[in-house]
Design a protein around this motif. Structure first.
Motif, mmCIF file in Angstrom:
data_model
loop_
_atom_site.group_PDB
_atom_site.id
_atom_site.type_symbol
_atom_site.label_atom_id
_atom_site.label_comp_id
_atom_site.label_asym_id
_atom_site.label_seq_id
_atom_site.Cartn_x
_atom_site.Cartn_y
_atom_site.Cartn_z
ATOM 1 N N ALA A 101 40.051 30.091 43.973
ATOM 2 C CA ALA A 101 39.926 29.269 42.770
ATOM 3 C C ALA A 101 40.721 29.854 41.611
ATOM 4 C CB ALA A 101 38.449 29.147 42.388
ATOM 5 N N ALA A 102 40.640 31.180 41.439
ATOM 6 C CA ALA A 102 41.395 31.827 40.372
ATOM 7 C C ALA A 102 42.891 31.668 40.595
ATOM 8 C CB ALA A 102 41.031 33.311 40.293
ATOM 9 N N LEU A 142 38.680 30.375 35.416
ATOM 10 C CA LEU A 142 37.906 29.133 35.534
ATOM 11 C C LEU A 142 37.261 28.764 34.205
ATOM 12 C CD1 LEU A 142 36.122 29.841 38.948
ATOM 13 C CD2 LEU A 142 38.365 28.812 38.521
ATOM 14 N N TRP A 143 36.645 29.754 33.543
ATOM 15 C CA TRP A 143 36.022 29.484 32.252
ATOM 16 C C TRP A 143 37.076 29.164 31.205
ATOM 17 C CZ3 TRP A 143 31.681 28.490 34.036
ATOM 18 C CH2 TRP A 143 31.033 29.310 34.957
ATOM 19 N N ALA A 167 33.297 37.459 31.908
ATOM 20 C CA ALA A 167 34.383 36.506 32.172
ATOM 21 C C ALA A 167 34.470 35.454 31.075
ATOM 22 C CB ALA A 167 34.165 35.850 33.531
ATOM 23 N N GLY A 201 35.581 27.462 42.656
ATOM 24 C CA GLY A 201 35.083 28.657 41.982
ATOM 25 C C GLY A 201 33.581 28.633 41.775
ATOM 26 N N VAL A 245 36.187 32.579 45.187
ATOM 27 C CA VAL A 245 36.516 32.901 43.794
ATOM 28 C C VAL A 245 37.995 33.244 43.657
ATOM 29 C CG1 VAL A 245 36.153 34.581 41.944
ATOM 30 C CG2 VAL A 245 34.191 33.606 43.137
ATOM 31 N N LEU A 265 33.055 38.544 40.385
ATOM 32 C CA LEU A 265 32.491 37.568 39.444
ATOM 33 C C LEU A 265 33.188 37.632 38.088
ATOM 34 C CD1 LEU A 265 28.666 37.780 40.239
ATOM 35 C CD2 LEU A 265 30.174 35.802 40.587
ATOM 36 N N ILE A 279 30.719 31.206 43.146
ATOM 37 C CA ILE A 279 29.687 31.829 42.316
ATOM 38 C C ILE A 279 28.300 31.540 42.880
ATOM 39 C CG2 ILE A 279 28.611 31.810 40.031
ATOM 40 C CD1 ILE A 279 31.380 31.204 38.865
ATOM 41 N N VAL A 292 29.433 37.263 34.584
ATOM 42 C CA VAL A 292 29.823 35.938 34.120
ATOM 43 C C VAL A 292 29.969 35.937 32.595
ATOM 44 C CG1 VAL A 292 29.053 33.539 33.889
ATOM 45 C CG2 VAL A 292 28.881 34.695 36.094
ATOM 46 N N THR A 314 36.312 35.477 37.548
ATOM 47 C CA THR A 314 36.224 34.029 37.340
ATOM 48 C C THR A 314 36.743 33.630 35.961
ATOM 49 O OG1 THR A 314 33.932 34.232 36.547
ATOM 50 C CG2 THR A 314 34.253 33.782 38.895
ATOM 51 N N THR A 315 37.285 34.569 35.203
ATOM 52 C CA THR A 315 37.800 34.282 33.855
ATOM 53 C C THR A 315 38.710 33.056 33.806
ATOM 54 O OG1 THR A 315 37.629 36.597 33.174
ATOM 55 C CG2 THR A 315 39.151 35.213 31.945
#
Length: 285
Positions: free
Chosen positions: A274-275, A100-101, A153, A125, A271, A94, A129, A150, A97-98
């Motif tokens: 997506a990353a 993505l943010w 991230a 992503g 995840v 989790l 989650i 989260v 997921t950096t």
């Protein structure tokens, strides 16, 4: 040079179970106070030994403070509390997921456009989650076990976006050394306010894990990282970090007994995919 990327993946990946082992006998603020404080001192000592100046420009003060609070302080404190609330493997994935943010924050703050690759990364992503968070509704996962990683991230992504707009000119090793000391000081305040106490003694296994966390995963890993950055572009060097959550999950299974279920693996795969899209997808000119 070829050995640095796998060395970093191992050092930072195995840091996840090392921290989990440390938390078995040391309270969270105390662990971060000692770990980040000692790591910062070692980095500054290494900077002096390699002939680097510990001084920085006055204009660097605000970027160093903001970057230190977001990328180091909040990130590391959120990660340690995440490990108290959930499994090491779930926390590691989790937190990964950096990217993505960073896409979302770069869109809002820097005005970077969302192309098809980035939108796909966000959708995949967020689905990952959601899969990892779904056991919350059955009561088998602590909501804080999803919230804290989260937050970690998001904090790292926010710090990265901020430093992209307001970069500092200080030497990277020196900057991280000071930022680790800042994080250690904040953890020290938390240590006092929360009323934590230091353990009278540590088992050999826990002492080894903490030593690994401070010397290996903090000081040595950052020195190797800066060496890599001096030889490669940031994008090429960042490919190293892609193996970290995988090593973290495997290390957690071997060292702390994590046993992810089928649903966990589905979330992990989403995840990581997506990353990968967010990090290595086609870039706009």
């Amino acid at each position: 040079m070829r050995l640095i990327p796998p060395a970093l993946a191992i050092l930072w990946g195995l840091n996840w179970p090392a921290v989990k082992i440390g938390l078995s006998e040391v309270p969270p603020f105390a662990l971060r106070m000692g770990g980040m404080g000692a790591g910062g001192l070692i980095l500054l000592a290494a900077a002096l030994l390699t002939g680097r100046s510990l001084r920085f420009a006055r204009s660097d003060v605000v970027p160093l403070l903001v970057g230190g609070l977001l990328n180091i302080t909040v990130f590391n404190l959120a990660v340690v509390f995440a490990q108290l609330a959930t499994t090491t493997s779930r926390a590691a994935i989790l937190t990964f997921t950096t990217p993505l943010w960073a896409i979302v924050l770069a869109y809002w703050v820097l005005g970077e456009k969302l192309d098809r690759t980035r939108v796909t990364a966000l959708v995949v992503g967020l689905a990952g989650i959601a899969v990892l968070a779904s056991p919350i509704f059955t009561g088998t996962v602590n909501p804080l076990g999803v919230l804290f990683p989260v937050v970690a991230a998001l904090s790292w992504a926010a710090g990265s976006v901020y430093l992209k707009r307001r970069p500092y000119r200080a030497d990277r090793m020196v900057a991280i050394g000071y930022q680790l000391l800042l994080a250690g000081s904040v953890a020290a305040v938390g240590f006092v306010v929360s009323g934590e106490t230091l353990p009278g003694s540590l088992s050999a296994w826990t002492a080894f894990a903490i030593a690994y966390h401070v010397v290996g995963a903090t000081a040595l890993a950052y020195v190797l990282w800066f060496t890599l950055l001096d030889r490669l572009t940031v994008g090429a060097a960042s490919m190293t970090t892609f193996a970290i959550p995988v090593v973290g999950v495997v290390g957690a299974m071997v060292l702390v007994g994590d046993r992810p279920g089928l649903l966990d693996y589905v979330g992990f795969a989403a995840v990581i995919a997506a990353a990968g899209l967010a990090t290595f997808g086609p870039k706009r000119a």
